[in-house]
Design a protein around this motif. Structure first.
Motif, PDB file in Angstrom:
ATOM      1  N   ARG A 146      37.253  40.247  42.488  1.00  0.00           N
ATOM      2  CA  ARG A 146      37.981  40.218  43.759  1.00  0.00           C
ATOM      3  C   ARG A 146      39.345  39.535  43.638  1.00  0.00           C
ATOM      4  O   ARG A 146      39.914  39.118  44.649  1.00  0.00           O
ATOM      5  N   VAL A 147      39.860  39.440  42.438  1.00  0.00           N
ATOM      6  CA  VAL A 147      41.141  38.773  42.190  1.00  0.00           C
ATOM      7  C   VAL A 147      42.156  39.784  41.679  1.00  0.00           C
ATOM      8  O   VAL A 147      41.900  40.495  40.708  1.00  0.00           O
ATOM      9  N   LEU A 148      43.311  39.846  42.348  1.00  0.00           N
ATOM     10  CA  LEU A 148      44.425  40.696  41.936  1.00  0.00           C
ATOM     11  C   LEU A 148      45.583  39.823  41.469  1.00  0.00           C
ATOM     12  O   LEU A 148      45.703  38.668  41.892  1.00  0.00           O
ATOM     13  N   VAL A 149      46.459  40.381  40.640  1.00  0.00           N
ATOM     14  CA  VAL A 149      47.705  39.691  40.272  1.00  0.00           C
ATOM     15  C   VAL A 149      48.883  40.604  40.561  1.00  0.00           C
ATOM     16  O   VAL A 149      48.763  41.836  40.534  1.00  0.00           O
ATOM     17  N   CYS A 150      50.040  39.999  40.844  1.00  0.00           N
ATOM     18  CA  CYS A 150      51.250  40.762  41.154  1.00  0.00           C
ATOM     19  C   CYS A 150      52.466  39.971  40.683  1.00  0.00           C
ATOM     20  O   CYS A 150      52.362  38.808  40.296  1.00  0.00           O
ATOM     21  N   GLY A 151      53.638  40.616  40.733  1.00  0.00           N
ATOM     22  CA  GLY A 151      54.879  39.946  40.356  1.00  0.00           C
ATOM     23  C   GLY A 151      54.854  39.408  38.937  1.00  0.00           C
ATOM     24  O   GLY A 151      54.245  40.003  38.033  1.00  0.00           O
ATOM     25  N   ASP A 152      55.505  38.275  38.737  1.00  0.00           N
ATOM     26  CA  ASP A 152      55.565  37.671  37.400  1.00  0.00           C
ATOM     27  C   ASP A 152      54.186  37.330  36.866  1.00  0.00           C
ATOM     28  O   ASP A 152      53.962  37.334  35.652  1.00  0.00           O
ATOM     29  N   ALA A 153      53.255  36.996  37.735  1.00  0.00           N
ATOM     30  CA  ALA A 153      51.897  36.655  37.296  1.00  0.00           C
ATOM     31  C   ALA A 153      51.222  37.834  36.611  1.00  0.00           C
ATOM     32  O   ALA A 153      50.342  37.644  35.764  1.00  0.00           O
ATOM     33  N   ALA A 154      51.628  39.047  36.972  1.00  0.00           N
ATOM     34  CA  ALA A 154      51.088  40.258  36.361  1.00  0.00           C
ATOM     35  C   ALA A 154      51.978  40.769  35.232  1.00  0.00           C
ATOM     36  O   ALA A 154      51.646  41.775  34.593  1.00  0.00           O
ATOM     37  N   GLY A 155      53.111  40.112  34.990  1.00  0.00           N
ATOM     38  CA  GLY A 155      54.066  40.581  33.989  1.00  0.00           C
ATOM     39  C   GLY A 155      54.817  41.815  34.432  1.00  0.00           C
ATOM     40  O   GLY A 155      55.203  42.654  33.613  1.00  0.00           O
ATOM     41  N   LEU A 156      55.057  41.921  35.745  1.00  0.00           N
ATOM     42  CA  LEU A 156      55.736  43.089  36.308  1.00  0.00           C
ATOM     43  C   LEU A 156      57.219  42.784  36.516  1.00  0.00           C
ATOM     44  O   LEU A 156      57.593  42.042  37.424  1.00  0.00           O
ATOM     45  N   LEU A 157      58.050  43.338  35.676  1.00  0.00           N
ATOM     46  CA  LEU A 157      59.496  43.278  35.855  1.00  0.00           C
ATOM     47  C   LEU A 157      60.136  44.347  34.987  1.00  0.00           C
ATOM     48  O   LEU A 157      59.478  44.932  34.121  1.00  0.00           O
TER      49      LEU A 157
ATOM     50  N   LEU B  16      41.332  23.507  43.583  1.00  0.00           N
ATOM     51  CA  LEU B  16      42.606  22.802  43.476  1.00  0.00           C
ATOM     52  C   LEU B  16      42.486  21.630  42.513  1.00  0.00           C
ATOM     53  O   LEU B  16      41.385  21.190  42.166  1.00  0.00           O
ATOM     54  N   ASN B  17      43.637  21.106  42.099  1.00  0.00           N
ATOM     55  CA  ASN B  17      43.651  20.007  41.131  1.00  0.00           C
ATOM     56  C   ASN B  17      42.930  18.764  41.623  1.00  0.00           C
ATOM     57  O   ASN B  17      42.389  17.992  40.833  1.00  0.00           O
ATOM     58  N   ASP B  18      42.939  18.552  42.942  1.00  0.00           N
ATOM     59  CA  ASP B  18      42.289  17.359  43.482  1.00  0.00           C
ATOM     60  C   ASP B  18      40.788  17.558  43.694  1.00  0.00           C
ATOM     61  O   ASP B  18      40.109  16.685  44.241  1.00  0.00           O
ATOM     62  N   GLY B  19      40.271  18.713  43.269  1.00  0.00           N
ATOM     63  CA  GLY B  19      38.847  18.978  43.383  1.00  0.00           C
ATOM     64  C   GLY B  19      38.455  19.760  44.609  1.00  0.00           C
ATOM     65  O   GLY B  19      37.314  20.243  44.709  1.00  0.00           O
ATOM     66  N   GLU B  20      39.349  19.907  45.577  1.00  0.00           N
ATOM     67  CA  GLU B  20      39.031  20.676  46.775  1.00  0.00           C
ATOM     68  C   GLU B  20      38.804  22.141  46.412  1.00  0.00           C
ATOM     69  O   GLU B  20      39.482  22.696  45.541  1.00  0.00           O
ATOM     70  N   THR B  21      37.865  22.775  47.083  1.00  0.00           N
ATOM     71  CA  THR B  21      37.578  24.189  46.874  1.00  0.00           C
ATOM     72  C   THR B  21      37.899  24.976  48.139  1.00  0.00           C
ATOM     73  O   THR B  21      37.460  24.609  49.230  1.00  0.00           O
ATOM     74  N   VAL B  22      38.673  26.034  47.977  1.00  0.00           N
ATOM     75  CA  VAL B  22      39.018  26.940  49.073  1.00  0.00           C
ATOM     76  C   VAL B  22      38.319  28.262  48.800  1.00  0.00           C
ATOM     77  O   VAL B  22      38.399  28.798  47.697  1.00  0.00           O
ATOM     78  N   LEU B  23      37.626  28.802  49.794  1.00  0.00           N
ATOM     79  CA  LEU B  23      36.856  30.030  49.622  1.00  0.00           C
ATOM     80  C   LEU B  23      37.592  31.217  50.232  1.00  0.00           C
ATOM     81  O   LEU B  23      38.244  31.097  51.272  1.00  0.00           O
ATOM     82  N   ALA B  24      37.468  32.378  49.573  1.00  0.00           N
ATOM     83  CA  ALA B  24      38.164  33.585  50.039  1.00  0.00           C
ATOM     84  C   ALA B  24      37.344  34.814  49.709  1.00  0.00           C
ATOM     85  O   ALA B  24      36.546  34.824  48.757  1.00  0.00           O
ATOM     86  N   ARG B  25      37.551  35.881  50.493  1.00  0.00           N
ATOM     87  CA  ARG B  25      36.951  37.179  50.182  1.00  0.00           C
ATOM     88  C   ARG B  25      37.773  37.923  49.129  1.00  0.00           C
ATOM     89  O   ARG B  25      37.263  38.807  48.450  1.00  0.00           O
ATOM     90  N   ALA B  26      39.052  37.593  49.014  1.00  0.00           N
ATOM     91  CA  ALA B  26      39.923  38.189  48.003  1.00  0.00           C
ATOM     92  C   ALA B  26      41.021  37.194  47.677  1.00  0.00           C
ATOM     93  O   ALA B  26      41.441  36.412  48.540  1.00  0.00           O
TER      94      ALA B  26
END
Length: 401
Positions: free
Chosen positions: A276-287, A148-158
């Motif tokens: 392990r990163v997917l994109v969808c919607g506008d982030a993927a350019g899907l329209l 995140l912008n404030d430096g915090e890190t969030v961990l995820a499997r996906a």
């Protein structure tokens, strides 16, 4: 959320982290949460927030909503008025509802609430600066670090990137775009007498710039009036909106909101995942390339992204994660990708011959029936081209026109 809560969340590893709480992100979060996984939905804004969007909910959008979801409809559309640059105006009517109209702040908030009800956690005011799949922030190969912008890190499997058309997650994945359009919109409060004239009816105007069109969507005491055309025509697009509003007799009413937004369509070879990163919607350019309709693409791709993110979260090695990501890409391309291909061909025809498109909808009854069936969700252009010889021949004839 308290700093103590945020600290506890950052110390855990989420099954799925979704970035962006629009229709795509909320749908992804719902799909992953309803599967019983731990899900964190990150949104940089405070909710609800305004989005430049006509707010039309067509059949495919309704079909992709969570079970039992109640649409916050502001109007139900039974008639469409078509015009060609303000001329040759004609209204087509349907006995059955064609599509519904929503205000995006209400609609998006309702989707986020559905995701929360399914078990997803939501954090607003959380801006993501980057994701990392290697390096000191990543404890192992099964984990993605969301910084995140404030430096915090969030961990995820996906991770699912649903952070809009200027997506940072899309940049990480390497999304490539081959069509960028500028949409301008005004939310215009009107007196009851004016609102009554528009109730249950929308206007579609084929515009003066190649590939452009304008719309009027009624939502109670407010009309959403907008235009869209290819980027690079900023002055002409603004002039089109001003002329359009004046021609409609609405220039005397002060808009409550005036806004603009870029829509972006992916190229055919654009990636939909990285690790392990997917994109969808506008982030993927899907329209949809011709109409630039994005809500149904966001809801459908978001649901698929959430379902496959669960599988990626369960993957124990890079090979399995890659296999699941490829399955997601195949599902997108087999459905939405085919629709986008047909939409590109229709846009090319429309750019060359808007009068022909207008005449077909106005004078050729099967063309109107196709429009109505698509908006109601009874079929798609891709399905028609796949199953109807007449539709294939008509499209090939239009290609040659």
């Amino acid at each position: 959320m308290s700093s103590e809560q945020a600290g506890r969340e950052s110390a855990s590893v989420w099954d799925v982290v979704v970035v962006g709480a629009g229709p795509a992100g909320a749908s992804a979060a719902y799909a992953a949460a309803v599967a019983g996984r731990s899900v964190l939905l990150l949104e940089k804004a405070e909710l609800p927030r305004y989005k430049t969007c006509g707010g039309g909910i067509i059949g495919p959008s309704r079909d992709a909503l969570p079970p039992g979801f109640e649409l916050p409809l502001r109007d139900r559309v039974f008639a469409v008025t078509f015009s060609l640059g303000g001329r040759l105006t004609r209204t087509r009517r349907s006995r059955h509802m064609l599509f519904g109209l929503v205000n995006r702040p209400e609609f998006d908030q309702a989707l986020v609430t559905a995701a929360q009800d399914a078990g997803a956690r939501v954090r607003t005011g959380a801006t993501v600066s980057r994701v990392e799949q290697h390096g000191p922030s990543v404890p192992d190969r099964r984990t993605v670090a969301v910084v995140l912008n404030d430096g915090e890190t969030v961990l995820a499997r996906a991770v699912v990137g649903a952070d809009g058309s200027a997506s940072r997650i899309g940049a990480h994945v390497g999304v490539k775009l081959d069509q960028v359009d500028l949409g301008l919109e005004a939310e215009i409060p009107v007196p009851a007498t004016v609102a009554e004239d528009w109730a249950g009816r929308v206007l579609i105007d084929w515009g003066p710039i190649p590939g452009s069109y304008g719309w009027v969507f009624p939502k109670g005491d407010t009309l959403t009036v907008g235009v869209i055309s290819a980027r690079g025509q900023g002055a002409g697009t603004k002039r089109y909106l001003e002329d359009f509003i004046a021609r409609l007799g609405l220039a005397g009413f002060e808009p409550s909101i005036s806004s603009g937004h870029l829509t972006r369509c992916r190229s055919d070879d654009s990636p939909l995942s990285r690790g392990r990163v997917l994109v969808c919607g506008d982030a993927a350019g899907l329209l949809e390339p011709w109409t630039r309709e994005g809500i149904s693409f966001a809801l459908r791709s978001g649901r698929l992204a959430g379902e496959w993110a669960v599988r990626i979260a369960e993957a124990h090695d890079a090979v399995d994660a890659r296999r699941q990501a490829l399955n997601y890409a195949f599902a997108i391309k087999a459905g939405l990708g085919v629709e986008m291909g047909v939409g590109r061909r229709l846009l090319q025809v429309f750019e060359r011959r808007p009068g022909l498109v207008h005449a077909a909808i106005m004078s050729f009854r099967p063309a109107w029936h196709v429009f109505a069936e698509i908006t109601r969700g009874q079929t798609t252009m891709a399905e028609l081209v796949r199953t109807s010889g007449l539709a294939r021949r008509a499209l090939m004839a239009l290609d040659r026109s």
